[in-house]
Design a protein around this motif. Structure first.
Motif, short mmCIF file in Angstrom:
data_model
loop_
_atom_site.label_atom_id
_atom_site.label_comp_id
_atom_site.label_asym_id
_atom_site.label_seq_id
_atom_site.Cartn_x
_atom_site.Cartn_y
_atom_site.Cartn_z
N ILE A 110 0.84 -1.20 0.00
CA ILE A 110 0.00 0.00 0.00
C ILE A 110 0.88 1.25 0.00
CG2 ILE A 110 -1.78 1.28 1.24
CD1 ILE A 110 -2.63 -1.47 0.05
N GLY A 111 1.89 1.27 0.90
CA GLY A 111 2.79 2.41 0.94
C GLY A 111 3.52 2.62 -0.37
N GLY A 112 3.95 1.51 -0.99
CA GLY A 112 4.64 1.60 -2.27
C GLY A 112 3.78 2.21 -3.36
N LEU A 113 2.53 1.78 -3.44
CA LEU A 113 1.61 2.31 -4.45
C LEU A 113 1.33 3.79 -4.21
CD1 LEU A 113 -0.90 -0.66 -4.78
CD2 LEU A 113 0.87 0.01 -6.41
N VAL A 114 1.18 4.16 -2.95
CA VAL A 114 0.96 5.58 -2.62
C VAL A 114 2.17 6.41 -3.02
CG1 VAL A 114 0.70 7.23 -0.72
CG2 VAL A 114 -0.69 5.15 -0.77
N GLY A 115 3.37 5.92 -2.69
CA GLY A 115 4.59 6.66 -3.00
C GLY A 115 4.78 6.85 -4.49
N SER A 116 4.54 5.80 -5.27
CA SER A 116 4.73 5.91 -6.72
C SER A 116 3.65 6.81 -7.34
CB SER A 116 4.71 4.53 -7.38
OG SER A 116 3.48 3.86 -7.15
N GLY A 117 2.42 6.73 -6.80
CA GLY A 117 1.35 7.60 -7.29
C GLY A 117 1.66 9.07 -7.04
N LEU A 118 2.19 9.37 -5.85
CA LEU A 118 2.56 10.75 -5.52
C LEU A 118 3.72 11.22 -6.38
CD1 LEU A 118 2.30 10.65 -1.60
CD2 LEU A 118 0.79 11.87 -3.17
N ALA A 119 4.71 10.34 -6.58
CA ALA A 119 5.88 10.72 -7.37
C ALA A 119 5.51 11.00 -8.82
CB ALA A 119 6.94 9.62 -7.30
N ALA A 120 4.58 10.21 -9.36
CA ALA A 120 4.23 10.33 -10.78
C ALA A 120 3.26 11.47 -11.06
CB ALA A 120 3.64 9.01 -11.27
N ILE A 121 2.26 11.62 -10.21
CA ILE A 121 1.17 12.55 -10.51
C ILE A 121 1.00 13.66 -9.47
CG2 ILE A 121 -1.32 12.70 -11.01
CD1 ILE A 121 0.22 11.01 -13.01
N GLY A 122 1.40 13.38 -8.23
CA GLY A 122 1.09 14.30 -7.14
C GLY A 122 -0.10 13.76 -6.36
N VAL A 312 4.83 1.25 12.23
CA VAL A 312 4.55 2.65 11.97
C VAL A 312 5.35 3.16 10.77
CG1 VAL A 312 4.85 5.00 12.90
CG2 VAL A 312 3.92 3.18 14.36
N LEU A 313 6.58 2.67 10.63
CA LEU A 313 7.46 3.15 9.56
C LEU A 313 7.16 2.52 8.20
CD1 LEU A 313 10.91 3.16 11.41
CD2 LEU A 313 9.56 5.15 10.73
N THR A 314 6.45 1.38 8.19
CA THR A 314 6.31 0.61 6.95
C THR A 314 5.73 1.42 5.80
OG1 THR A 314 6.13 -1.51 8.07
CG2 THR A 314 5.15 -1.35 5.88
N ILE A 315 4.59 2.04 5.99
CA ILE A 315 3.95 2.76 4.88
C ILE A 315 4.80 3.95 4.41
CG2 ILE A 315 1.97 4.22 4.26
CD1 ILE A 315 0.16 2.24 5.60
N PRO A 316 5.26 4.84 5.31
CA PRO A 316 6.05 5.98 4.81
C PRO A 316 7.38 5.57 4.19
CG PRO A 316 5.97 5.98 7.22
CD PRO A 316 4.96 5.01 6.75
N VAL A 317 8.09 4.60 4.77
CA VAL A 317 9.39 4.20 4.20
C VAL A 317 9.19 3.50 2.86
CG1 VAL A 317 11.43 2.76 4.52
CG2 VAL A 317 10.53 4.07 6.44
#
Length: 334
Positions: A110-122, A312-317
């Motif tokens: 979930i964290g990975g998908l969120v991070g890539s979505g933010l990096a690609a589109i905002g 706690v760190l899993t999603i943000p990292v």
């Protein structure tokens, strides 16, 4: 790059994540049964691998559909985004395995998908309403695990253990613990393999222009084999954490049975209703609940705090690792 070749590469990365998931989560179903000496390690791991392969065929594909449609908006979805999300999750899984920390591959994904979505589109690259529902399921399930583990252990202690001698009690629970351990593996396969099915369905939908991801039989078979193979490899560092370090004393067979039963029930319900639940979090929490039946003083609080910090760190990292992976993919021109 040719779209078909890119899709094949992305599917292989997804199956690598599925294998890593099984490898990282082997401890969920075998740590208790090994450390209570109900089964020899290799027998326990073999049964777990087989049950993980059977699990994806049992409880439908509701979780896969949630993963495929609830995090990245379909209008922005690209294979590169999802592949970067997988890479971020794999990196976090490898790091936490090295330190023997039982964290959630589900949270990492979930964290990975969120991070890539933010990096690609905002911010528009994440479907926040769908993400809220997914995270709610991931947050509530460990609480359920603690409560069920504690309740089951209290019931067992009052109505079973108190009415027979310790040796007889241990002998009985060692036998039935084999069944509860197998149930955890079945439920784990039914829930976690679906997450990779959803990812692969996303790749196929993007490549061929489908209006929505479709879960096909070959996806179920491939994910079942991958998670089973990963489980067979066995993540011993995490097995030791769950079996030896959460409590100050070794787990008893009755505690193992209570924790496994609580986990299997929670995950099976999650798979049925389409809730992407972390088997790692539920099993760890259930073990804590069974240990707490003897009082909080028997918990190894330092280890429990380390596990909570990793959670706690899993999603943000994983999100940061995925964002960096996306930039690398763009840099090399994939």
């Amino acid at each position: 790059m040719d779209p078909f070749i890119l899709m094949v590469i992305a599917i292989l990365v997804a199956l690598a994540f599925d294998m890593m998931n099984g490898f990282h989560d082997t401890a969920n179903s075998v740590a208790t049964v090994i450390y209570t000496k109900a089964l020899p390690p290799q027998v326990a791991i073999s049964i777990a691998a087989l049950m993980n392969m059977i699990g994806p065929f049992l409880l439908g594909t509701a979780v896969a559909k949630v993963i495929a449609t609830s995090i990245i908006p379909s209008e922005f979805l690209t294979i590169e985004m999802v592949m970067a999300g997988l890479m971020g999750a794999i990196l976090w899984d490898l790091l936490t395995w090295w330190y023997g920390l039982p964290v959630s591959s589900s949270h990492a994904l979930i964290g990975g998908l969120v991070g890539s979505g933010l990096a690609a589109i905002g911010f528009a690259g994440v479907k926040w309403s769908g993400l809220t529902k997914v995270i709610l399921a991931l947050l509530v399930s460990p609480v359920v695990g603690v409560v069920l583990g504690l309740v089951f252990m209290l019931i067992i202690g009052r109505y079973v253990i108190s009415r027979m001698d310790k040796q007889k009690s241990n002998s009985i629970f060692k036998k039935i613990q084999i069944l509860s351990s197998a149930a955890v593996s079945l439920s784990h396969g039914s829930n976690d393999a679906q997450k990779t099915m959803g990812i692969i369905a996303m790749f196929v939908a993007v490549t061929y222009g489908h209006s929505e991801p479709i879960i096909e039989t070959w996806m179920i078979i491939a994910c079942a084999l991958a998670i089973g193979l990963g489980t067979a490899m066995g993540g011993w560092r995490i097995i030791r954490t769950l079996g030896e370090r959460i409590g100050k004393e070794e787990l008893s067979p009755s505690q193992g049975f209570a924790a496994e039963t609580a986990t299997a029930l929670t995950i099976a319900v999650g798979s049925h209703i389409g809730a992407p639940i972390s088997t790692t979090h539920v099993l760890s929490s259930s073990v804590v609940g069974t240990v707490m039946s003897g009082g909080t003083g028997v918990l190894n609080k330092k280890v429990v705090l380390n596990i909570l910090m990793a959670w706690v760190l899993t999603i943000p990292v994983a999100a940061i690792a995925a964002a960096l992976s996306y930039y690398v993919l763009m840099l090399v021109g994939i």
